[in-house]
Design an enzyme around this catalytic site. Sequence first.
Site, PDB file in Angstrom:
ATOM      1  N   GLN A 259       0.758  -1.349   0.067  1.00 15.01           N
ATOM      2  CA  GLN A 259       0.144   0.249   0.194  1.00 15.01           C
ATOM      3  C   GLN A 259       1.185   1.266  -0.045  1.00 15.01           C
ATOM      4  O   GLN A 259       0.326   1.531  -0.678  1.00 15.01           O
ATOM      5  CB  GLN A 259      -1.259  -0.023   1.505  1.00 15.01           C
ATOM      6  CG  GLN A 259      -2.086  -1.280   0.753  1.00 15.01           C
ATOM      7  CD  GLN A 259      -2.671  -0.590   0.215  1.00 15.01           C
ATOM      8  OE1 GLN A 259      -2.869  -0.543  -0.714  1.00 15.01           O
ATOM      9  NE2 GLN A 259      -2.608  -2.291  -0.768  1.00 15.01           N
ATOM     10  N   HIS A 262       2.016   3.287  -2.732  1.00 18.05           N
ATOM     11  CA  HIS A 262       0.994   3.569  -4.238  1.00 18.05           C
ATOM     12  C   HIS A 262       1.104   5.329  -3.913  1.00 18.05           C
ATOM     13  O   HIS A 262       0.816   5.952  -4.972  1.00 18.05           O
ATOM     14  CB  HIS A 262      -0.355   3.077  -3.668  1.00 18.05           C
ATOM     15  CG  HIS A 262      -1.540   1.681  -4.198  1.00 18.05           C
ATOM     16  ND1 HIS A 262      -1.067   2.286  -5.509  1.00 18.05           N
ATOM     17  CD2 HIS A 262      -1.341   0.804  -3.743  1.00 18.05           C
ATOM     18  CE1 HIS A 262      -1.942   0.879  -5.948  1.00 18.05           C
ATOM     19  NE2 HIS A 262      -2.160   0.364  -4.863  1.00 18.05           N
ATOM     20  N   GLU A 327      -9.782   0.566   4.604  1.00 16.85           N
ATOM     21  CA  GLU A 327      -9.807  -0.004   3.711  1.00 16.85           C
ATOM     22  C   GLU A 327      -9.652  -1.335   3.395  1.00 16.85           C
ATOM     23  O   GLU A 327     -10.084  -2.292   2.291  1.00 16.85           O
ATOM     24  CB  GLU A 327      -9.009   1.253   2.411  1.00 16.85           C
ATOM     25  CG  GLU A 327      -9.675   1.294   1.347  1.00 16.85           C
ATOM     26  CD  GLU A 327      -8.472   1.096  -0.035  1.00 16.85           C
ATOM     27  OE1 GLU A 327      -7.174   1.737   0.655  1.00 16.85           O
ATOM     28  OE2 GLU A 327      -8.372   1.407  -1.217  1.00 16.85           O
ATOM     29  N   HIS A 328      -8.096  -1.278   3.280  1.00  9.74           N
ATOM     30  CA  HIS A 328      -8.082  -3.391   3.148  1.00  9.74           C
ATOM     31  C   HIS A 328      -8.114  -3.626   5.077  1.00  9.74           C
ATOM     32  O   HIS A 328      -7.089  -2.755   5.721  1.00  9.74           O
ATOM     33  CB  HIS A 328      -6.791  -2.850   2.951  1.00  9.74           C
ATOM     34  CG  HIS A 328      -6.820  -2.627   1.333  1.00  9.74           C
ATOM     35  ND1 HIS A 328      -6.320  -1.254   0.725  1.00  9.74           N
ATOM     36  CD2 HIS A 328      -7.737  -3.660   0.153  1.00  9.74           C
ATOM     37  CE1 HIS A 328      -6.318  -1.501  -0.565  1.00  9.74           C
ATOM     38  NE2 HIS A 328      -7.346  -2.561  -0.950  1.00  9.74           N
ATOM     39  N   ASP A 361      -6.130  -6.976  -5.331  1.00  9.27           N
ATOM     40  CA  ASP A 361      -6.357  -5.838  -6.265  1.00  9.27           C
ATOM     41  C   ASP A 361      -6.075  -6.292  -7.718  1.00  9.27           C
ATOM     42  O   ASP A 361      -6.495  -5.736  -8.475  1.00  9.27           O
ATOM     43  CB  ASP A 361      -4.856  -5.035  -5.948  1.00  9.27           C
ATOM     44  CG  ASP A 361      -4.227  -3.863  -4.654  1.00  9.27           C
ATOM     45  OD1 ASP A 361      -5.819  -3.823  -4.257  1.00  9.27           O
ATOM     46  OD2 ASP A 361      -3.426  -3.717  -4.729  1.00  9.27           O
ATOM     47  N   HIS A 420     -53.824  14.986   0.384  1.00  6.85           N
ATOM     48  CA  HIS A 420     -53.596  13.247  -0.336  1.00  6.85           C
ATOM     49  C   HIS A 420     -54.884  12.617   0.600  1.00  6.85           C
ATOM     50  O   HIS A 420     -54.879  11.473  -0.573  1.00  6.85           O
ATOM     51  CB  HIS A 420     -52.381  13.716   1.111  1.00  6.85           C
ATOM     52  CG  HIS A 420     -51.229  13.520  -0.335  1.00  6.85           C
ATOM     53  ND1 HIS A 420     -50.679  14.465  -0.112  1.00  6.85           N
ATOM     54  CD2 HIS A 420     -49.686  13.144   0.425  1.00  6.85           C
ATOM     55  CE1 HIS A 420     -49.168  15.255  -0.151  1.00  6.85           C
ATOM     56  NE2 HIS A 420     -48.936  13.919  -0.343  1.00  6.85           N
TER      57      HIS A 420
END
Lengths: 433, 433
Positions: A259, A262, A327-328, A361, A420
């Site tokens: 990670q 990235h 996230e992961h 991934d 209504h």
Amino acid sequence: MPQFLNTADADFEQAFTALLGAKREDSPDVDAIVADIIADVRARGDAALVELTEKFDRMSLTADRLQISEAEIDAAIENVSAEERAALELAAERIRAYHARQMPADDEWQDDTGATLGWRWSAVSAAGLYVPGGLASYPSSVLMNAIPAKVAGVERLAMVVPTPDGQVNPLVLLAARLSGVDEVYRVGGAQAVAALAYGTETIAPVDKITGPGNAFVAAAKRRVFGKVGIDMIAGPSEILVIADKDNDPDWIALDLLSQAEHDESAQSILITDDEGFGRSVADAVDARLQMLERSAIAGPSWRDFGAIVTVQDLDEAAELSNRIAPEHLELCVADPRTLSEKTIHAGAIFLGQYTPEAIGDYIGGPNHVLPTARSARFSSGLSVMDFLKRTTLSQITPDALRAIGPAAETLAKSESLQAHGLSIRARLDRLNR
Amino acid sequence: MPQFLNTADADFEQAFTALLGAKREDSPDVDAIVADIIADVRARGDAALVELTEKFDRMSLTADRLQISEAEIDAAIENVSAEERAALELAAERIRAYHARQMPADDEWQDDTGATLGWRWSAVSAAGLYVPGGLASYPSSVLMNAIPAKVAGVERLAMVVPTPDGQVNPLVLLAARLSGVDEVYRVGGAQAVAALAYGTETIAPVDKITGPGNAFVAAAKRRVFGKVGIDMIAGPSEILVIADKDNDPDWIALDLLSQAEHDESAQSILITDDEGFGRSVADAVDARLQMLERSAIAGPSWRDFGAIVTVQDLDEAAELSNRIAPEHLELCVADPRTLSEKTIHAGAIFLGQYTPEAIGDYIGGPNHVLPTARSARFSSGLSVMDFLKRTTLSQITPDALRAIGPAAETLAKSESLQAHGLSIRARLDRLNR
């Protein structure tokens, strides 16, 4: 060095809260520029796209060359090696199989009043997929966005990808072909998002736009939201690994670095119940950073946002994991399944030491577009649901209206919504005649 | 008079496009004010809430009186009539039964490599529900927001409702009680949204905020989005009725007016294959407007945004309906079911002449929080899904890693993500030893 925390330390809570709150991204304020670009594309259509592409991507185009032709795609993908093609095909097949299982069912039933109720799912008619150019032009992202759209039944899927100086990644075009993308345009930036949202002479408008992009793309997506649907605006990538001492520190180090490499703003955290193991992983990270091609990215990420947290037991690990809402989440422990039942706030969970996050991934099957920045507390990764919408159905019979109509009339009156109530009363009066 | 259009007219396309594009809402720009309010609540917590409530709602409070106590709720709901209580209970029961069927299933399976894949749904831990005060304080909205949250499994549901001059709607409190709302606070406006998102000494923060509100509330929801999840920002209400000549014009008129009476910006459209019937409906609307309590609202809505469109056949009606993508769609035709299969872009469909839209507002069972402003092209009404998120699961075995790992490594290399590839390679090397 990353931060070392220990839940036994007196200042742990303070340090952990600071870690959670760390501002990891400085997104430049590009909103005014983006507003101008969108207005320009709305006003001038293709002519604006051509001019902006010349300016930003140094590409001299004409309107009839905005689309990348099938012949150009054919020619480009000839350059893909057999090994890469086979890998991409396997990934596409596995992603398709996973997402096909996500398709929700329609439902319809009669209740005890005789009313028929239910719902029906239908696909968004047209979707647009943004694919970044240059270094971040990932074929895997094309698969992860385009396949769910096509599985959901999107009839028209248009992809935009900038081709700075004319460069295009053949693997991206192959991924588009394998995913069933219908149209590919060589435009990018806010101008591409504007074209997808509002349409130009060449590019018909879509109903939903997904896919990652830089700050200009993100700002453009925010601006066109409402006119079209958008997916989440993704922040920098994150991984949390929970590992006991019975792991190879080098494997865990590589998972953390996968990670970190990235983005300098990515965040990698290890939680372990063995402080010594944590130190071994830190050493392994340092050793790998010596040789990593992207150490200039991974190093700062690990130094500024990385952390190793020692807990007293795995229940404590689960609690912290839920506060992080990663996230992961990798669970490298003896019984990952039991632990996974406690770690409920996470985008994707990878169970056991033979499930490195990188599998997810590319090729595991689940989507790699996942909620970041603690948003797994309230949102989910990309799926077929992002390309579907639900229409509710009701059919009331005269008997059912007799049964439930008066209560609706009462509520309408109590809300002072006279018409209504009358719309129900007029029908009841006829039935009671 | 509303607009009369006919698809046979030469200028139809132009007029219909103008109708679709009509800007129906002038939302005042309150963003700067809202930003200040949010910053104030973040900085000063309860003290800011107390001050802002004094200023906007003319209510002198102390921090310990921010919450409406159970005893106060008990006392208030004693004032609800037996008829109203029974109506609300029936509505709650029907809404609960409908939404219980929406609960999605977890899934888990082994693929042919031996990998275990799947997903698991879990509820948002804490949700906040905004309820407007004053005229728009609708008990039905409380049911429609709170019940899906509780069906989804939200543990903590906090409701905020302004009580200007101390006035509170007993039916709103009863609806909260019947829905299982856990906490009720007498605060409103942007300050209430800020409190839910960031927390104060008295109000713990939530993960997701839903519910309707004025321009300040909408702006605040937009601002806190990301920190927490939000539901859609709803625009003015809309109804499209497709009716053939075999209908009572008065019933159709009342259905059109039941949206028009909500808001001067509401939009009511009739599509019919019989021009004469369309004129009869217009006459019936005019007659009803003479006696309607809210004619000062419904009249301008019908005059400025209403339309009666004559089509040559029902297939044409379905096409136009999909271009409008209405929030509410009533199908008063001989075979509503067949027509409903063609009208795929709609928030909710009401089939047959005994299913007035107002039934769906209160008691049908489906949710009345629905996509407006053509967003039914890409989004759905509120449901249990808004209070759930999905975590994907992968567990790769050594055999599975041998089968799919090399392809993932290939793709990692082609994306120049070395650590991704190495995290797989390190494991494969061990297995191949």
